[in-house]
Design an enzyme around this catalytic site. Structure first.
Site, short mmCIF file in Angstrom:
data_model
loop_
_atom_site.label_atom_id
_atom_site.label_comp_id
_atom_site.label_asym_id
_atom_site.label_seq_id
_atom_site.Cartn_x
_atom_site.Cartn_y
_atom_site.Cartn_z
CB SER A 101 -7.67 0.88 -3.05
OG SER A 101 -6.85 1.05 -1.95
CD GLN A 156 -2.37 6.31 -3.82
OE1 GLN A 156 -1.48 7.04 -4.24
NE2 GLN A 156 -3.14 6.64 -2.81
CG ASP A 194 -4.37 -0.74 -3.22
OD1 ASP A 194 -4.82 -1.88 -3.06
OD2 ASP A 194 -4.14 0.04 -2.28
NE ARG A 215 -3.94 -1.07 0.22
CZ ARG A 215 -5.05 -1.29 0.88
NH1 ARG A 215 -5.07 -2.10 1.90
NH2 ARG A 215 -6.18 -0.71 0.53
CE1 TYR A 224 -4.43 -2.53 5.21
CE2 TYR A 224 -2.06 -2.91 5.15
CZ TYR A 224 -3.29 -2.87 4.51
OH TYR A 224 -3.37 -3.17 3.19
P1 NAD Z 1 -8.98 -2.38 6.20
O1 NAD Z 1 -9.94 -3.01 5.26
O2 NAD Z 1 -7.83 -3.17 6.70
O3 NAD Z 1 -9.81 -1.86 7.49
C1 NAD Z 1 -10.91 -0.99 7.36
C2 NAD Z 1 -10.89 0.04 8.45
O4 NAD Z 1 -11.26 -0.57 9.71
C3 NAD Z 1 -9.53 0.71 8.70
O5 NAD Z 1 -9.68 2.09 8.54
C4 NAD Z 1 -9.20 0.31 10.13
O6 NAD Z 1 -8.49 1.33 10.83
C5 NAD Z 1 -10.58 0.11 10.73
N1 NAD Z 1 -10.61 -0.67 11.98
C6 NAD Z 1 -9.90 -1.78 12.30
N2 NAD Z 1 -10.18 -2.17 13.55
C7 NAD Z 1 -11.11 -1.32 14.03
C8 NAD Z 1 -11.81 -1.22 15.26
N3 NAD Z 1 -11.59 -2.06 16.26
N4 NAD Z 1 -12.70 -0.21 15.40
C9 NAD Z 1 -12.93 0.66 14.38
N5 NAD Z 1 -12.30 0.62 13.20
C10 NAD Z 1 -11.40 -0.35 13.02
O7 NAD Z 1 -8.44 -1.01 5.62
P2 NAD Z 1 -8.22 -0.56 4.10
O8 NAD Z 1 -9.45 0.05 3.58
O9 NAD Z 1 -7.64 -1.68 3.33
O10 NAD Z 1 -7.14 0.61 4.27
C11 NAD Z 1 -6.38 0.81 5.43
C12 NAD Z 1 -5.38 1.91 5.20
O11 NAD Z 1 -4.36 1.49 4.29
C13 NAD Z 1 -5.88 3.18 4.53
O12 NAD Z 1 -6.68 4.02 5.21
C14 NAD Z 1 -4.55 3.81 4.17
O13 NAD Z 1 -3.90 4.39 5.27
C15 NAD Z 1 -3.82 2.62 3.69
N6 NAD Z 1 -3.92 2.56 2.21
C16 NAD Z 1 -2.86 3.04 1.49
C17 NAD Z 1 -2.92 2.99 0.11
C18 NAD Z 1 -1.78 3.48 -0.70
O14 NAD Z 1 -1.06 4.37 -0.29
N7 NAD Z 1 -1.55 2.84 -1.86
C19 NAD Z 1 -4.03 2.48 -0.52
C20 NAD Z 1 -5.10 2.02 0.24
C21 NAD Z 1 -5.02 2.06 1.61
#
Ligand code: NAD
Length: 376
Positions: free
Chosen positions: A131, A125, A128, A120, A226
Site C-alpha cells: 500500500s 495495515q 503494508d 491485507r 482482490y
Molecule cells: P491491486 O494492485 O491488486 O489491483 C489494482 C486494482 O485493479 C484493484 O482495485 C482491482 O480491483 C483492479 N482491477 C483488477 N482487474 C481489473 C479489471 N479487469 N478491470 C478494472 N480493474 C481491475 O490492488 P491493491 O491496490 O493492492 O488493493 C486491492 C485491495 O486490497 C484494496 O482495495 C483493499 O480492498 C485491499 N487492501 C486492504 C488493505 C488492508 O486492509 N490492510 C490494504 C491495502 C489494500
C-alpha cells in the site's frame, strides 16, 4: 540483537531503513549495522547513520554479524552460501519471479520474510508495504503524465481564452488508482474510473471521480478484497467502454492487477491508435505484462503520437519518502516480532508472521507462497 541493512544493487535508489528509523530501532533495543553507502542514493550518508546511532561496515561484515538482514529487494545476486543457516532475510520477495533463489534459501536453512505477502488485514495495515509503495506510484504517475502532456490539467479562463480541463481515465481503483484520482483531481482534471470491484465505487465518488460501471463483474469474497479473472463476455463489454472513454481522454493511468496472475489487458492496440496524438498512457502494471497491449516494460515509447510509459518502479524515483514509508512499515512489523529484551521471535501462530514467512526451518510456510509455487 543486530539488524543489518544491505545496500541495494542495480537501479534501485531506495534503502530499507533511513537514519530516522535507526533511532526508532535503537529505542527498541536493536543494534543497527549498515552497509557502507547503503543510503547514498536515498540522500542519507554514512555520517547520518552514525549520528543516528548505527554502525557502518563492509557487506561481508554486515552479513556475518547480523541476526536479521533487511533490504528492499531480495539480495539475489549474493551467493546464498554467504548467509548463515538460521539467519533471517527480510525484503519484498516476488516469489514467482525469484522461485529458484527462494528454493536455494530454503535448502540452505535461511528464514525468508516476504514483505509483499503481509496479509491485507486491519491489524497489518501499518506494515503494508504494497500500500505505501502503491501510494507513491499513484502520485508519481499523475505528475509524470501532467509533465508529458502538451496541455494543462486544470481549466483556465484568461484573457488568452478558455482552456478546457484535461480528462484522466484511471483503470483500477486499488491503492495506486485511488491516489492517482486524488492527485489528478487536485490538479484540476476531470477523472473517470473503471474497476471490477463494486466496493470501490463510493471511494471513487468521494474523491471526485466518476465511476463507470460495467454490468456483470465477477467478484469473489474468497479473494480477500482482490479482483478475480473476469468472464469473456464481461471483458468484451469492458474493452468496448474503455475504448470509448480512452478516445475522449488525454491521460490514461492503468493500475489494474490480479494477484499472482498476468495483468488484465484493458487497452487494445486499436484503442491506442484511436486516441488523440499527444495523449499519455502510464502503465503501472508494466512489470506483470501491462494493461495496455503495446506497453513495453521499463520503456517509454510513442505510438501514433501517444506516449506509452511502461513503468512499475516509481517508488525508486522518490527514494527519500518511499524509503521513509518502507522503514516505518518494517518497524511496525518488528514490533510484533521483538520482545521487551530485544529478542527476535518468529511466532508461527501469529497470522501476520505465518503469512509473511516464505520459508523457515527448511520448509515452505506461507500458504500464499505454496499456492503461487504449486507446492503441496
Ligand atoms: P491491486 O494492485 O491488486 O489491483 C489494482 C486494482 O485493479 C484493484 O482495485 C482491482 O480491483 C483492479 N482491477 C483488477 N482487474 C481489473 C479489471 N479487469 N478491470 C478494472 N480493474 C481491475 O490492488 P491493491 O491496490 O493492492 O488493493 C486491492 C485491495 O486490497 C484494496 O482495495 C483493499 O480492498 C485491499 N487492501 C486492504 C488493505 C488492508 O486492509 N490492510 C490494504 C491495502 C489494500
Amino acid at each position: 540483537m543486530i539488524i543489518g541493512i544491505l545496500k541495494e544493487t542495480g537501479t534501485e535508489n531506495r534503502v530499507a531503513i533511513l537514519p530516522a528509523e535507526v533511532v526508532a530501532l535503537k529505542k527498541m533495543g536493536i543494534d543497527v549495522l549498515v552497509e557502507i553507502n547503503a543510503g547514498e542514493r536515498a540522500f542519507s550518508s554514512d555520517i547520518d547513520y552514525l549520528k543516528a546511532g548505527a554502525r557502518t561496515a563492509e557487506r561481508k561484515a554486515v552479513i556475518n554479524e547480523s541476526e536479521m538482514l533487511l533490504s528492499i529487494n531480495p539480495p539475489v545476486e549474493d551467493d546464498i552460501n554467504s548467509f548463515r543457516e538460521g539467519q533471517i532475510l527480510c525484503s519484498v520477495l516476488n516469489p514467482s519471479v525469484n522461485h529458484t533463489w527462494l528454493e536455494k534459501a530454503r535448502l540452505h536453512g535461511l528464514s525468508v520474510l516476504a514483505l509483499d505477502l503481509i496479509p491485507r488485514t486491519t491489524r497489518a495495515q501499518s506494515m503494508d508495504i504494497l500500500s505505501s509503495m502503491a501510494t507513491v506510484s499513484g502520485y508519481k504517475a499523475v505528475l509524470e503524465a501532467a509533465s508529458l502532456l502538451p496541455r494543462f490539467f486544470p481549466m483556465f479562463m484568461s484573457a488568452s481564452g478558455t482552456i478546457k480541463p484535461s480528462r484522466v481515465l484511471i483503470l483500477g481503483a486499488g491503492v495506486a488508482g485511488l491516489q492517482a484520482i486524488a492527485i489528478a483531481r487536485k490538479l484540476g482534471a476531470i477523472v473517470e474510473v473503471f474497476d471490477v470491484r463494486s466496493a470501490v465505487k463510493e471511494e471513487v465518488k468521494s474523491l471526485g471521480g466518476k465511476f463507470i460501471e460495467v454490468e456483470g463483474a465477477k467478484e469473489d469474497i474468497a479473494a480477500g478484497g482482490y479482483a478475480v479473472e473476469q468472464t469473456e463476455d464481461f471483458k468484451n463489454k469492458q474493452q468496448e467502454l474503455i475504448q470509448q472513454r480512452s478516445i475522449a481522454s488525454d491521460v490514461v493511468i492503468a493500475t489494474a492487477q490480479i494477484p499472482g496472475r498476468k495483468a488484465p489487458v484493458l487497452l487494445l492496440k486499436e484503442t491506442v491508435y484511436s486516441m488523440k496524438p499527444g495523449s499519455v498512457i502510464i502503465d503501472l502494471a508494466a512489470s506483470t505484462g501491462g494493461n495496455c497491449e503495446l506497453t513495453e516494460n521499463g520503456k517509454n515509447i510513442i505510438v501514433n503520437g501517444v506516449n506509452i510509459i511502461g513503468k512499475s518502479d516509481y517508488p525508486s524515483d522518490m527514494p527519500s519518502d518511499a524509503s521513509k514509508m518502507f522503514g516505518c512499515n518494517i518497524i511496525n512489523l518488528l514490533k510484533i516480532m521483538v520482545d521487551k529484551d530485544a529478542k527476535l521471535i518468529l511466532n508461527m501462530q501469529d497470522d501476520i508472521i505465518n503469512g509473511t514467512t516464505a520459508v523457515h526451518g527448511k520448509e515452505y510456510v506461507s500458504q500464499r507462497v505454496k499456492q503461487m509455487l504449486n507446492i503441496k
